[in-house]
Design a protein around this motif. Structure first.
Motif, PDB file in Angstrom:
ATOM      1  N   ALA A   7       0.883  -1.178  -0.072  1.00  0.00           N
ATOM      2  CA  ALA A   7      -0.008  -0.088   0.105  1.00  0.00           C
ATOM      3  C   ALA A   7       0.755   1.508   0.122  1.00  0.00           C
ATOM      4  CB  ALA A   7      -1.008   0.155   1.201  1.00  0.00           C
ATOM      5  N   ASP A   8       1.968   1.277   0.621  1.00  0.00           N
ATOM      6  CA  ASP A   8       2.833   2.339   0.570  1.00  0.00           C
ATOM      7  C   ASP A   8       3.349   2.687  -0.588  1.00  0.00           C
ATOM      8  OD1 ASP A   8       2.653   2.805   3.324  1.00  0.00           O
ATOM      9  OD2 ASP A   8       4.372   1.797   3.927  1.00  0.00           O
ATOM     10  N   LEU A   9       3.983   1.700  -1.340  1.00  0.00           N
ATOM     11  CA  LEU A   9       4.566   1.841  -2.752  1.00  0.00           C
ATOM     12  C   LEU A   9       3.507   2.198  -3.681  1.00  0.00           C
ATOM     13  CD1 LEU A   9       7.085   1.292  -4.323  1.00  0.00           C
ATOM     14  CD2 LEU A   9       6.384  -0.823  -4.735  1.00  0.00           C
ATOM     15  N   THR A  10       2.233   1.688  -3.462  1.00  0.00           N
ATOM     16  CA  THR A  10       1.088   2.068  -4.587  1.00  0.00           C
ATOM     17  C   THR A  10       0.813   3.660  -4.289  1.00  0.00           C
ATOM     18  OG1 THR A  10       0.184  -0.261  -4.615  1.00  0.00           O
ATOM     19  CG2 THR A  10      -1.086   1.583  -5.144  1.00  0.00           C
ATOM     20  N   GLY A  11       0.918   3.862  -3.112  1.00  0.00           N
ATOM     21  CA  GLY A  11       0.508   5.305  -2.428  1.00  0.00           C
ATOM     22  C   GLY A  11       1.430   6.294  -3.356  1.00  0.00           C
ATOM     23  N   MET A  12       2.859   5.830  -3.157  1.00  0.00           N
ATOM     24  CA  MET A  12       3.789   6.905  -3.573  1.00  0.00           C
ATOM     25  C   MET A  12       3.885   6.761  -5.287  1.00  0.00           C
ATOM     26  SD  MET A  12       5.364   8.269  -1.181  1.00  0.00           S
ATOM     27  CE  MET A  12       6.502   9.011  -2.384  1.00  0.00           C
ATOM     28  N   LYS A  13       3.444   5.504  -5.678  1.00  0.00           N
ATOM     29  CA  LYS A  13       3.471   5.567  -7.114  1.00  0.00           C
ATOM     30  C   LYS A  13       2.406   6.475  -7.903  1.00  0.00           C
ATOM     31  CE  LYS A  13       5.756   0.867  -8.273  1.00  0.00           C
ATOM     32  NZ  LYS A  13       5.199  -0.445  -8.631  1.00  0.00           N
ATOM     33  N   LYS A  14       1.172   6.577  -7.057  1.00  0.00           N
ATOM     34  CA  LYS A  14       0.229   7.515  -7.653  1.00  0.00           C
ATOM     35  C   LYS A  14       0.548   8.852  -7.483  1.00  0.00           C
ATOM     36  CE  LYS A  14      -3.777   4.091  -6.670  1.00  0.00           C
ATOM     37  NZ  LYS A  14      -4.917   3.828  -6.060  1.00  0.00           N
TER      38      LYS A  14
END
Length: 254
Positions: A7-14
């Motif tokens: 979820a952290d990586l997805t949030g940062m990617k967005k």
């Protein structure tokens, strides 16, 4: 910030996709005859369409949605209806934003239209220095050694670095630890990059100056010895190998 979950990586990617797209579109929109305020409003519209908030405005109450610096302004330039872009000028756009609790930052310098004043070599040098740094950043590497590499590369290309500006940690806020990711070697800095940490690494490559100083507006920075400066910036995740460049869609190397 450290990436501890998918979820952290997805949030940062967005959020990184948002700031990267905004920067890319602002670069394409910039042209002689428009004001920096018009350019800033264009970028603001893109951020709003994604539901993102301007990081400098939210964090520091900066008088603009993005930082736009022109000519001998180094960084943190305030968008203005009075500042009309001219053919051949050197411009820097820095876009940072928050989306759903995640923050990302990127920036680029480029020439408006035809390179009438010979700024393209400086822009190219800044890109080269950032590329070289990111090719060597990984977990366990000393932060100061990357700074040394950046200054050495800049000097080899015939330029100086600004010593009182640097990159920074980012993720849950605009500026986090590690701070002072400098473009030169601080021999007293024994810190190392940590795997899974998120940082914004940026160049500050100049023709004459080694330090940046504030103008009377309290925001805009210029060189202590004048001249020009180019900056390029990516937000990335540190790994054991090459970093994950979260803002790669800004296409600042193309």
């Amino acid at each position: 910030m450290s990436i501890t979950s998918e979820a952290d990586l997805t949030g940062m990617k967005k959020v990184s996709d948002v700031v990267a797209f905004t920067l890319k579109e602002m670069k394409a929109f910039a042209r002689p005859g428009i004001s920096t305020k018009e350019l800033d409003d264009f970028g603001a519209g893109i951020l709003k369409d994604f539901g993102a908030q301007s990081a400098p405005k939210k964090t520091y109450k900066f008088p603009g949605w993005t930082c736009i610096s022109v000519d001998k302004e180094f960084c943190h330039g305030i968008p203005s209806t009075k500042r009309i872009l001219q053919e051949g000028e050197l411009i820097n756009i820095d876009v940072s934003a928050e989306l759903h609790g995640f923050w990302s930052d990127n920036g680029a310098s480029f020439v408006i239209g035809e390179d009438k004043h010979g700024h393209q070599a400086l822009v190219n040098a800044s890109r080269i220095v950032l590329k070289k740094a990111l090719d060597h950043v990984r977990g366990g590497v000393k932060i100061a050694e990357i700074g040394h590499l950046m200054e050495t590369e800049a000097k080899n290309l015939g330029y100086k670095v600004i010593k009182n500006l640097g990159g920074h940690g980012i993720g849950r806020g605009l500026h986090e630890q590690p701070d002072d990711l400098l473009n030169y070697k601080n021999p007293f800095d024994q810190r190392r990059f940590r795997k899974n940490s998120v940082v914004a690494i940026e160049t500050f490559i100049s023709t004459h100056s080694t330090h940046a100083v504030h103008l009377k507006d309290g925001w805009t920075l210029v060189g202590n010895k004048g001249g020009f400066m180019a900056q390029h910036e990516h937000t990335l995740v540190i790994t054991d190998g090459k970093p994950i460049i979260l803002t790669e869609k800004n296409e600042i190397w193309t």
